[in-house]
Design a protein around this motif. Sequence first.
Motif, PDB file in Angstrom:
ATOM      1  N   ASP A  31       0.840  -1.206   0.000  1.00 33.61           N
ATOM      2  CA  ASP A  31       0.000   0.000   0.000  1.00 33.61           C
ATOM      3  C   ASP A  31       0.872   1.251   0.000  1.00 33.61           C
ATOM      4  N   GLY A  32       0.569   2.179  -0.893  1.00 33.72           N
ATOM      5  CA  GLY A  32       1.288   3.453  -0.931  1.00 33.72           C
ATOM      6  C   GLY A  32       2.513   3.445  -1.833  1.00 33.72           C
ATOM      7  N   ASP A  33       2.930   2.280  -2.341  1.00 30.41           N
ATOM      8  CA  ASP A  33       4.079   2.226  -3.261  1.00 30.41           C
ATOM      9  C   ASP A  33       3.765   3.013  -4.529  1.00 30.41           C
ATOM     10  N   TYR A  34       4.773   3.693  -5.059  1.00 32.31           N
ATOM     11  CA  TYR A  34       4.590   4.434  -6.312  1.00 32.31           C
ATOM     12  C   TYR A  34       4.556   3.452  -7.477  1.00 32.31           C
ATOM     13  N   ILE A  35       3.603   3.655  -8.384  1.00 30.82           N
ATOM     14  CA  ILE A  35       3.520   2.833  -9.594  1.00 30.82           C
ATOM     15  C   ILE A  35       4.156   3.639 -10.722  1.00 30.82           C
ATOM     16  N   HIS A  36       5.143   3.054 -11.381  1.00 24.19           N
ATOM     17  CA  HIS A  36       5.823   3.754 -12.470  1.00 24.19           C
ATOM     18  C   HIS A  36       4.806   4.133 -13.560  1.00 24.19           C
ATOM     19  N   ALA A  37       4.873   5.387 -13.995  1.00 26.95           N
ATOM     20  CA  ALA A  37       3.935   5.862 -15.013  1.00 26.95           C
ATOM     21  C   ALA A  37       4.670   6.738 -16.022  1.00 26.95           C
ATOM     22  N   GLY A  92       5.602  -0.105 -15.547  1.00 28.88           N
ATOM     23  CA  GLY A  92       6.665  -0.502 -16.467  1.00 28.88           C
ATOM     24  C   GLY A  92       6.142  -0.815 -17.854  1.00 28.88           C
ATOM     25  N   ASP A  93       5.216   0.028 -18.359  1.00 28.80           N
ATOM     26  CA  ASP A  93       4.653  -0.066 -19.714  1.00 28.80           C
ATOM     27  C   ASP A  93       3.841  -1.339 -19.959  1.00 28.80           C
ATOM     28  N   ARG A  94       3.446  -2.032 -18.904  1.00 23.79           N
ATOM     29  CA  ARG A  94       2.617  -3.231 -19.096  1.00 23.79           C
ATOM     30  C   ARG A  94       1.160  -2.862 -19.333  1.00 23.79           C
ATOM     31  N   LEU A  95       0.733  -1.703 -18.802  1.00 17.07           N
ATOM     32  CA  LEU A  95      -0.665  -1.296 -18.926  1.00 17.07           C
ATOM     33  C   LEU A  95      -0.752   0.021 -19.680  1.00 17.07           C
ATOM     34  N   LEU A  96      -1.562   0.059 -20.721  1.00 17.55           N
ATOM     35  CA  LEU A  96      -1.686   1.249 -21.567  1.00 17.55           C
ATOM     36  C   LEU A  96      -3.122   1.748 -21.586  1.00 17.55           C
ATOM     37  N   THR A  97      -3.272   3.056 -21.672  1.00 13.06           N
ATOM     38  CA  THR A  97      -4.610   3.615 -21.901  1.00 13.06           C
ATOM     39  C   THR A  97      -4.732   3.924 -23.395  1.00 13.06           C
ATOM     40  N   GLN A  98      -5.950   4.219 -23.816  1.00 15.55           N
ATOM     41  CA  GLN A  98      -6.137   4.700 -25.195  1.00 15.55           C
ATOM     42  C   GLN A  98      -5.712   6.172 -25.254  1.00 15.55           C
ATOM     43  N   TRP A  99      -5.804   6.785 -26.428  1.00 11.98           N
ATOM     44  CA  TRP A  99      -5.495   8.211 -26.538  1.00 11.98           C
ATOM     45  C   TRP A  99      -6.641   9.016 -25.923  1.00 11.98           C
ATOM     46  N   LEU A 100      -6.263   9.945 -25.038  1.00 15.86           N
ATOM     47  CA  LEU A 100      -7.266  10.689 -24.272  1.00 15.86           C
ATOM     48  C   LEU A 100      -7.231  12.166 -24.667  1.00 15.86           C
ATOM     49  N   PRO A 101      -8.283  12.685 -25.309  1.00 13.77           N
ATOM     50  CA  PRO A 101      -8.294  14.104 -25.666  1.00 13.77           C
ATOM     51  C   PRO A 101      -8.467  14.961 -24.413  1.00 13.77           C
TER      52      PRO A 101
END
Length: 231
Positions: A31-37, A92-101
């Motif tokens: 809990d509270g660990d930073y997730i690389h983004a 670590g680039d395992r999870l991606l979102t779509q393009w967000l306007p």
Amino acid sequence: MSLPGRAWQGVAVALLLQLHLLCTVAYAYHDGDYIHASRKSQFHQRRTNWQDLLGQHCPRFGMDRLVALPVPQPQLPFVETDSYKLQLSFNGDRLLTQWLPVIGQDAPDIPLVHVRLRRSGDEVLGVAAEVVDAPAHYKDLHPLLATELKNVTHWPKHVLLRYEWITENDVDLDRGLYVLFAIGIAAVLLLMLNALRGMHAKLAQFLQEVTSDDQLGPGGVAVWKGSAKGD
Ligand SMILES: *[C@@H]1O[C@H](CO)[C@@H](O)[C@H](O)[C@H]1NC(C)=O
């Protein structure tokens, strides 16, 4: 010889499996660990490379938070009919979102990027993001943000990111791990028991043959040696 040998191989595999499980647990998030983004921008059909987010703009494991992400000025002049899009990646680039306007024609007045992160136990499972019009109380809390966004010449602008965590079958995963551990330990015990039983059988056979050898005399010894070789 063959049965105990195979049994020890089994024991080794079972122990390795346990070790692997322990390592998996050790590398998990707390809990509270930073997730690389990181983020990528798209503007005028041009895309930037991935740029890491600072810790203060990253999600933290299991913590819902609201951050204001600075959006740097694009290289090309920005007019009001343009659309500025962001893509985010996590873990670590395992999870991606779509393009967000987030700015311009396709974006709401005051954009709020709602990022929902799914977790189970100590793992991040997935991400889903959408751009919504910021609720009224956000607009009231961040009046500067709104004027920045409306001012075409003001850079960097800031975009609100709201990280929300959704916990999935937390208890089931823990229970699953316990079951796996129990199965592993049972497998080790079973294999050791098998190995012992194999030795017992050999010992019994040996004893039986030795006793019968006593009655048969020296000829019997040759018979026992032959059976041992053939085993
Ligand atoms: C827009 O932003 C620029 C740069 O920060 C500033 O000089 C200008 O006064 C702003 N315009 C308005 C209308 O607020």
